[in-house]
Design a protein around this motif. Structure first.
Motif, PDB file in Angstrom:
ATOM      1  N   TYR A   1       0.843  -1.196   0.000  1.00 30.88           N
ATOM      2  CA  TYR A   1       0.000   0.000   0.000  1.00 30.88           C
ATOM      3  C   TYR A   1       0.879   1.247   0.000  1.00 30.88           C
ATOM      4  CZ  TYR A   1       1.053  -0.140   5.021  1.00 30.88           C
ATOM      5  OH  TYR A   1       1.698  -0.185   6.239  1.00 30.88           O
ATOM      6  N   TYR A   2       0.275   2.323  -0.467  1.00 33.70           N
ATOM      7  CA  TYR A   2       0.971   3.609  -0.572  1.00 33.70           C
ATOM      8  C   TYR A   2       0.999   4.283   0.792  1.00 33.70           C
ATOM      9  CZ  TYR A   2       1.775   8.499  -1.898  1.00 33.70           C
ATOM     10  OH  TYR A   2       2.251   9.774  -1.991  1.00 33.70           O
ATOM     11  N   SER A   3       2.200   4.637   1.228  1.00 35.43           N
ATOM     12  CA  SER A   3       2.391   5.319   2.511  1.00 35.43           C
ATOM     13  C   SER A   3       3.196   6.584   2.259  1.00 35.43           C
ATOM     14  CB  SER A   3       3.127   4.399   3.506  1.00 35.43           C
ATOM     15  OG  SER A   3       3.366   5.071   4.728  1.00 35.43           O
ATOM     16  N   PRO A   4       2.532   7.740   2.077  1.00 35.79           N
ATOM     17  CA  PRO A   4       3.267   8.983   1.765  1.00 35.79           C
ATOM     18  C   PRO A   4       4.195   9.378   2.904  1.00 35.79           C
ATOM     19  CG  PRO A   4       0.954   9.453   2.239  1.00 35.79           C
ATOM     20  CD  PRO A   4       1.075   7.961   2.180  1.00 35.79           C
ATOM     21  N   GLN A   5       5.358   9.875   2.533  1.00 37.67           N
ATOM     22  CA  GLN A   5       6.374  10.205   3.518  1.00 37.67           C
ATOM     23  C   GLN A   5       6.562  11.709   3.721  1.00 37.67           C
ATOM     24  OE1 GLN A   5       7.968   7.567   5.156  1.00 37.67           O
ATOM     25  NE2 GLN A   5       6.444   6.375   4.007  1.00 37.67           N
ATOM     26  N   THR A   6       6.068  12.529   2.802  1.00 38.48           N
ATOM     27  CA  THR A   6       6.364  13.963   2.853  1.00 38.48           C
ATOM     28  C   THR A   6       5.133  14.819   3.102  1.00 38.48           C
ATOM     29  OG1 THR A   6       6.141  14.111   0.442  1.00 38.48           O
ATOM     30  CG2 THR A   6       8.346  13.700   1.338  1.00 38.48           C
ATOM     31  N   THR A   7       3.991  14.220   3.372  1.00 36.09           N
ATOM     32  CA  THR A   7       2.768  14.983   3.617  1.00 36.09           C
ATOM     33  C   THR A   7       2.189  14.604   4.970  1.00 36.09           C
ATOM     34  OG1 THR A   7       1.429  13.307   2.489  1.00 36.09           O
ATOM     35  CG2 THR A   7       2.240  15.148   1.162  1.00 36.09           C
ATOM     36  N   ASN A   8       1.426  15.532   5.514  1.00 31.29           N
ATOM     37  CA  ASN A   8       0.801  15.307   6.835  1.00 31.29           C
ATOM     38  C   ASN A   8      -0.703  15.507   6.784  1.00 31.29           C
ATOM     39  OD1 ASN A   8       3.300  14.838   8.199  1.00 31.29           O
ATOM     40  ND2 ASN A   8       3.674  17.053   8.211  1.00 31.29           N
ATOM     41  N   HIS A   9      -1.305  15.367   5.599  1.00 36.20           N
ATOM     42  CA  HIS A   9      -2.745  15.567   5.514  1.00 36.20           C
ATOM     43  C   HIS A   9      -3.483  14.412   6.203  1.00 36.20           C
ATOM     44  CE1 HIS A   9      -1.770  13.006   2.116  1.00 36.20           C
ATOM     45  NE2 HIS A   9      -3.044  12.676   1.999  1.00 36.20           N
ATOM     46  N   GLU A  10      -4.710  14.671   6.559  1.00 34.77           N
ATOM     47  CA  GLU A  10      -5.463  13.719   7.368  1.00 34.77           C
ATOM     48  C   GLU A  10      -5.724  12.409   6.646  1.00 34.77           C
ATOM     49  OE1 GLU A  10      -9.522  13.767  10.163  1.00 34.77           O
ATOM     50  OE2 GLU A  10      -9.073  15.408   8.778  1.00 34.77           O
ATOM     51  N   ALA A  11      -5.869  12.449   5.330  1.00 35.02           N
ATOM     52  CA  ALA A  11      -6.216  11.247   4.572  1.00 35.02           C
ATOM     53  C   ALA A  11      -5.002  10.413   4.192  1.00 35.02           C
ATOM     54  CB  ALA A  11      -6.980  11.640   3.306  1.00 35.02           C
ATOM     55  N   ARG A  12      -3.833  10.697   4.734  1.00 38.42           N
ATOM     56  CA  ARG A  12      -2.642   9.946   4.341  1.00 38.42           C
ATOM     57  C   ARG A  12      -2.661   8.500   4.837  1.00 38.42           C
ATOM     58  NH1 ARG A  12      -1.435  12.947   8.772  1.00 38.42           N
ATOM     59  NH2 ARG A  12      -0.328  11.913  10.487  1.00 38.42           N
TER      60      ARG A  12
ATOM     61  N   PRO B   1       2.905 -17.416 -11.135  1.00 40.68           N
ATOM     62  CA  PRO B   1       3.559 -16.855  -9.939  1.00 40.68           C
ATOM     63  C   PRO B   1       2.537 -16.110  -9.085  1.00 40.68           C
ATOM     64  CG  PRO B   1       4.780 -16.322 -11.947  1.00 40.68           C
ATOM     65  CD  PRO B   1       3.474 -16.889 -12.386  1.00 40.68           C
ATOM     66  N   ARG B   2       2.818 -15.991  -7.820  1.00 39.34           N
ATOM     67  CA  ARG B   2       1.881 -15.324  -6.916  1.00 39.34           C
ATOM     68  C   ARG B   2       1.689 -13.869  -7.336  1.00 39.34           C
ATOM     69  NH1 ARG B   2       2.461 -14.218  -0.386  1.00 39.34           N
ATOM     70  NH2 ARG B   2       0.263 -13.700  -0.036  1.00 39.34           N
ATOM     71  N   GLY B   3       0.447 -13.424  -7.305  1.00 37.52           N
ATOM     72  CA  GLY B   3       0.129 -12.075  -7.745  1.00 37.52           C
ATOM     73  C   GLY B   3       0.426 -11.033  -6.686  1.00 37.52           C
ATOM     74  N   HIS B   4       0.272  -9.771  -7.089  1.00 39.42           N
ATOM     75  CA  HIS B   4       0.490  -8.627  -6.201  1.00 39.42           C
ATOM     76  C   HIS B   4      -0.721  -7.710  -6.256  1.00 39.42           C
ATOM     77  CE1 HIS B   4       4.846  -8.734  -4.937  1.00 39.42           C
ATOM     78  NE2 HIS B   4       4.822  -9.704  -5.832  1.00 39.42           N
ATOM     79  N   LEU B   5      -1.045  -7.134  -5.125  1.00 34.88           N
ATOM     80  CA  LEU B   5      -2.107  -6.130  -5.017  1.00 34.88           C
ATOM     81  C   LEU B   5      -1.490  -4.840  -4.499  1.00 34.88           C
ATOM     82  CD1 LEU B   5      -5.021  -5.079  -4.913  1.00 34.88           C
ATOM     83  CD2 LEU B   5      -5.258  -6.169  -2.677  1.00 34.88           C
ATOM     84  N   ILE B   6      -1.587  -3.773  -5.296  1.00 27.94           N
ATOM     85  CA  ILE B   6      -1.064  -2.456  -4.920  1.00 27.94           C
ATOM     86  C   ILE B   6      -2.255  -1.560  -4.626  1.00 27.94           C
ATOM     87  CG2 ILE B   6       0.409  -0.537  -5.596  1.00 27.94           C
ATOM     88  CD1 ILE B   6       1.877  -3.178  -5.425  1.00 27.94           C
ATOM     89  N   ILE B   7      -2.325  -1.030  -3.400  1.00 30.96           N
ATOM     90  CA  ILE B   7      -3.431  -0.167  -2.985  1.00 30.96           C
ATOM     91  C   ILE B   7      -2.913   1.259  -2.873  1.00 30.96           C
ATOM     92  CG2 ILE B   7      -5.064   0.348  -1.127  1.00 30.96           C
ATOM     93  CD1 ILE B   7      -5.232  -2.598  -0.548  1.00 30.96           C
ATOM     94  N   THR B   8      -3.498   2.148  -3.666  1.00 32.69           N
ATOM     95  CA  THR B   8      -3.127   3.559  -3.651  1.00 32.69           C
ATOM     96  C   THR B   8      -4.400   4.396  -3.555  1.00 32.69           C
ATOM     97  OG1 THR B   8      -3.229   3.841  -6.057  1.00 32.69           O
ATOM     98  CG2 THR B   8      -1.166   3.025  -5.137  1.00 32.69           C
TER      99      THR B   8
ATOM    100  N   GLN C   1       2.103 -13.581 -14.623  1.00 36.55           N
ATOM    101  CA  GLN C   1       1.783 -13.106 -13.276  1.00 36.55           C
ATOM    102  C   GLN C   1       0.753 -11.994 -13.346  1.00 36.55           C
ATOM    103  OE1 GLN C   1       4.823 -10.891 -11.212  1.00 36.55           O
ATOM    104  NE2 GLN C   1       4.332 -11.858  -9.268  1.00 36.55           N
ATOM    105  N   ARG C   2      -0.113 -11.948 -12.337  1.00 36.93           N
ATOM    106  CA  ARG C   2      -1.170 -10.937 -12.277  1.00 36.93           C
ATOM    107  C   ARG C   2      -0.828  -9.888 -11.229  1.00 36.93           C
ATOM    108  NH1 ARG C   2      -5.999 -15.379 -12.281  1.00 36.93           N
ATOM    109  NH2 ARG C   2      -6.396 -15.468 -14.523  1.00 36.93           N
ATOM    110  N   ILE C   3      -1.080  -8.638 -11.595  1.00 39.62           N
ATOM    111  CA  ILE C   3      -0.906  -7.509 -10.691  1.00 39.62           C
ATOM    112  C   ILE C   3      -2.200  -6.718 -10.701  1.00 39.62           C
ATOM    113  CG2 ILE C   3       0.395  -5.412 -10.192  1.00 39.62           C
ATOM    114  CD1 ILE C   3       2.781  -6.631 -11.610  1.00 39.62           C
ATOM    115  N   LEU C   4      -2.774  -6.537  -9.535  1.00 42.47           N
ATOM    116  CA  LEU C   4      -4.008  -5.768  -9.389  1.00 42.47           C
ATOM    117  C   LEU C   4      -3.681  -4.460  -8.685  1.00 42.47           C
ATOM    118  CD1 LEU C   4      -7.104  -5.485  -9.551  1.00 42.47           C
ATOM    119  CD2 LEU C   4      -7.240  -6.705  -7.379  1.00 42.47           C
TER     120      LEU C   4
END
Length: 587
Positions: free
Chosen positions: A70-81, A112-119, A437-440
């Motif tokens: 999952y996406y974890s922003p490093q340079t922002t401090n907004h509430e929805a981060r 091969p095992r798939g990947h799930l990217i959540i942004t 391989q599948r990437i979602l």
């Protein structure tokens, strides 16, 4: 009886809508305000849980038990981060529960095992604002399409016939083939294909000679297919021509050149751009530039500078002559992590790019200077395939178990002997026959058509099956409207959670009307019967109107005998009453 005929029953997890072969939507445009509106904070948890259920349903349909990042922003401090981290945790929990109670999940597969990217939408704030000049993105941005469950555009076959709504879908082979092609190449390609189409149907070409019977038969046999192809080419030629007309009228070439420099941090020669502020102000003062394009330019310049002094922001708004409500759109972007203003002595460097600037390189000979920008999603997929995606910015939900899967692009060192191990120089790219391989990728808050194109292109170049899932598809106009709604009263948003709960129709709760009681038969004899009975007792029956007197004489003995029985019964009742003396005073 039905159980005897059912061999097997299974549950289909289809809580989503496949829009294209590799694009999935939930048809939920209210997801954006639910996630980012300050007055909807108490709705976020339930909404994330609903999104997790739909993401799990996609994974189950694909038969994938993926490693989740999952996406974890490093340079922002907004509430929805923290949205992506919470959503990833919900998805992981529900996937584990499903696998626990379904022993056949995941099914055995050679893939091969798939990947799930959540942004979420805060990953890339440039993508919804830039003018994209590939076919699909351009027509959705510049033309008025009727979008709903299906997409229609009103086009006419010729000038003599009025236009009619024609559907744009996956069934249209021309659309599927060319929707990601740049517009500068599309017009020539369509003309060539249409000429080839006419050559394949010579029976419809205008001929000077007289028509023969065999020619007419061939013409009638191919008429439906020819008519369908003719309408398809007419639709796409109209779409491209209308889009190019808008491109020329609104001076989009000048606007796009500045936009590409702002989004990439590099000019057309892949060097640091100069005098960008002057170019932006010149376009803001141009009357030929529309107000929505001016707003998009200001926002992109603020993102490029990572914020300006409040007085400088007001100067840009005065140059653009925008209405007051458009300034709310600009400041609402802070809810997505953008920096709009900065202090006088702020030490932020500016020009913040989450994945760094492009390296200086000569542009390809066939590349367009108006398409230098690539969405951040394409960079993520490239780094993921090479195994170099930053695990700090994209951590795993289970780092102790899935961290090894993050190196999917690197050659694994075999633990076998050197004799049996295949040398790395002999390895080639996987063939098309091998399972890929599948990437979602899930984009919370809406995705753009440029990001959808990036997934298709990465799927082709990396030889993987890459799917993009999102709540809804964004166009620049819809994105600006939804960002502007983040400061309005929540009651004006018309959220589904604020609507009255649906209930069954009232007629289902109405009781059936009871029929009125039938009138009871009166136990008292009618007046006619009483009168007749009295006459019988006295022996004075009236003379019959019809019939002979003899019939009347024969009826008299019967009446007298019946009257005699009645008088005897009355005498017996009187004797019984006298005998018992119920109400008498005698003892």
């Amino acid at each position: 009886m039905a159980k005897k005929h059912i061999v097997q029953a299974s549950v289909l997890n289809i809580d989503y809508y496949p829009r294209e072969s590799h694009l999935i939507t939930f048809r939920d445009p209210w997801s954006f305000p639910t996630l980012y509106h300050p007055a909807c904070n108490h709705l976020v948890r339930q909404h994330l849980d609903n999104l997790a259920q739909k993401i799990v349903s996609i994974c189950v349909s694909l038969g994938e038990y993926p490693a989740i990042r999952y996406y974890s922003p490093q340079t922002t401090n907004h509430e929805a981060r923290v949205l992506c981290s919470h959503l990833a945790r919900f998805v992981q929990l529900q996937l584990d529960q499903y696998a626990q109670y379904n022993s056949d999940f995941p099914p055995p597969s050679p893939r091969p095992r798939g990947h799930l990217i959540i942004t979420d939408r805060s990953l890339d704030l440039f993508a919804p604002l830039l003018h994209e000049f590939t076919y699909q993105a351009m027509v959705h941005d510049l033309l008025r399409l009727t979008e709903g469950d299906k997409i229609f555009y009103k086009a006419s076959i010729n000038q003599s016939q009025p236009g009619k709504d024609q559907e744009i879908s996956e069934k249209d082979g021309i659309w599927v083939k060319y929707r990601h092609l740049h517009m500068k190449d599309l017009l020539d390609q369509l003309v060539q294909d249409f000429n080839a189409f006419k050559a394949q149907n010579p029976q419809f070409a205008d001929s000077e000679g007289p028509a023969t019977i065999n020619g007419i038969k061939d013409m009638l046999a191919g008429l439906p297919k020819f008519q369908e192809g003719k309408e398809a080419y007419s639709l796409h030629l109209t779409l491209t021509q209308d889009a190019m007309n808008v491109f020329q009228e609104q001076r989009l070439a000048d606007i796009a050149s500045v936009e590409q420099s702002l989004a990439t941090g590099l000019d057309e020669d892949y060097r640091k751009p100069k005098n960008l502020a002057d170019q932006v102000v010149r376009l803001l003062d141009d009357d030929a530039v529309l107000f929505p394009d001016r707003l998009r330019l200001i926002i992109q310049y603020l993102l490029y500078r990572d914020g300006l002094l409040p007085t400088d922001v007001q100067k840009l708004l005065l140059h653009a002559r925008l209405p007051s409500q458009d300034s709310e759109v600009i400041y609402n972007l802070e809810l997505l992590g953008a920096h709009i203003t900065r202090a006088l002595k702020d030490t932020r460097p500016g020009a913040r790019f989450p994945f760094g600037k492009r390296e200086a390189q000569p542009p390809p000979s066939d590349a367009s200077g108006l398409s230098r920008f690539d969405p951040a999603l394409k960079v993520i997929l490239d780094e993921l395939s090479r195994g170099t995606l930053d695990q700090t910015m994209f951590p795993f939900t289970k780092p102790h178990l899935d961290a090894a899967d993050g190196l999917i692009g690197k050659d694994d060192v075999s633990q076998a002997s050197l004799r049996s191990a295949k040398p790395t120089w002999a390895r080639t790219r996987p063939s098309k026959s091998e399972p890929r391989q599948r990437i979602l990728v899930f984009m919370a808050g809406g995705a753009t058509y440029s990001e959808s194109r990036a997934c298709y292109e990465a799927s082709h170049s990396l030889n993987k099956d890459i799917y993009l899932a999102t709540s809804h598809m964004l166009t620049p106009s819809l994105y600006l409207r939804q960002v502007g709604d983040l400061s309005v009263d929540r009651r004006r948003l018309d959220l589904p959670s604020d609507r009255p709960k649906p209930r069954a129709p009232d007629h289902l709760f109405e009781k059936e009307a009871t029929p009125p009681p039938s009138p009871a038969k009166s136990l008292e004899p009618s007046l006619d019967k009483i009168q007749k009975l009295r006459l019988n007792d006295e022996g004075l029956l009236p003379m019959p109107t019809n019939g002979s007197a003899q019939d009347h004489k024969q009826a008299l003995p019967a009446s007298s005998s019946s009257s005699g029985r009645l008088t005897k019964d009355k005498d017996k009742d009187g004797e019984k009453k006298k005998k018992h003396h119920f109400f008498s005073s005698k003892r």
